[in-house]
Scaffold this motif. Structure first.
Motif, short mmCIF file in Angstrom:
data_model
loop_
_atom_site.label_atom_id
_atom_site.label_comp_id
_atom_site.label_asym_id
_atom_site.label_seq_id
_atom_site.Cartn_x
_atom_site.Cartn_y
_atom_site.Cartn_z
N THR A 35 41.39 36.27 63.87
CA THR A 35 41.65 37.61 63.37
C THR A 35 41.88 38.54 64.56
N ASN A 68 36.29 44.87 51.54
CA ASN A 68 37.57 45.29 51.01
C ASN A 68 37.58 45.03 49.50
N TRP A 74 39.60 48.30 53.61
CA TRP A 74 38.31 48.00 54.22
C TRP A 74 37.52 49.27 54.44
N GLU A 104 39.92 45.00 58.64
CA GLU A 104 38.90 43.97 58.50
C GLU A 104 37.90 43.95 59.66
#
Length: 186
Positions: A35, A68, A74, A104
């Motif tokens: 990520t 989320n 988020w 995120e």
């Protein structure tokens, strides 16, 4: 720990595929997707769990888990911190809350929201809002913009921008006064 679990799963799958099976097998490959990290200039915004924990210590409630819900974006928030007397003994007390929004892996902006539901205790409410604003800046380890606390005290809109973040303070007047102080990281 996550990578070890993936590795064990991969080894198990390869073992099952190769045991007692003379048929040609395909290689099992699992793609690991990392990520993206953030480079928000307010450093604590890059550490959502730490951010939630530190802001939760500011006395207006615990921030909920960073999530989320239903792909709405988020974020996290506190329940409303209720204080002061109810208007004429009925209705809602004054209340204060944090709202955080972002992605995120990082926060982008923080909103401190005050609803003055009882005008008789407005002075007390504005004082708590001002103190919480000051504490918030200390928690984030950023300098409070010159003139912000004075604007809150005098009920005047305020905007400030520097290389790291913007600060916006507004009052919305309707049946109740709503004070909003927002910090947006660059």
């Amino acid at each position: 720990m996550k990578n070890l679990s993936k590795l064990l799963t991969l080894i198990f799958a390869i073992t099952l595929l190769s045991c007692g099976n003379n048929k040609k097998t395909e290689n099992v490959v699992e793609e690991v997707v990392e990520t993206p990290k953030s480079n928000m200039k307010i450093k604590l915004f890059n550490e959502t769990e730490n951010l939630l924990n530190k802001l939760s210590e500011n006395g207006i409630g615990e921030l909920k888990e960073w999530k989320n819900p239903e792909d709405m974006g988020w974020g996290s928030l506190t329940d409303y911190y209720q204080f002061g007397e109810q208007k004429d003994g009925v209705g809602m007390q004054n209340n204060l809350a944090y709202y955080l929004e972002g992605e995120e892996n990082y926060a982008k902006n923080l909103l401190l929201n005050l609803n003055v539901n009882n005008p008789k205790s407005k002075k007390e409410a504005v004082k708590l809002f001002s103190e919480t604003t000051e504490t918030t800046f200390k928690t984030l380890e950023i300098e409070i913009p010159q003139g912000l606390l004075e604007a809150i005290k005098n009920g005047k809109d305020f905007k400030s921008e520097n290389d790291n973040f913007t600060t916006d303070f507004k009052i919305e007047n309707s049946n109740i006064d709503t004070y909003k102080m927002e910090i947006v990281s660059k």
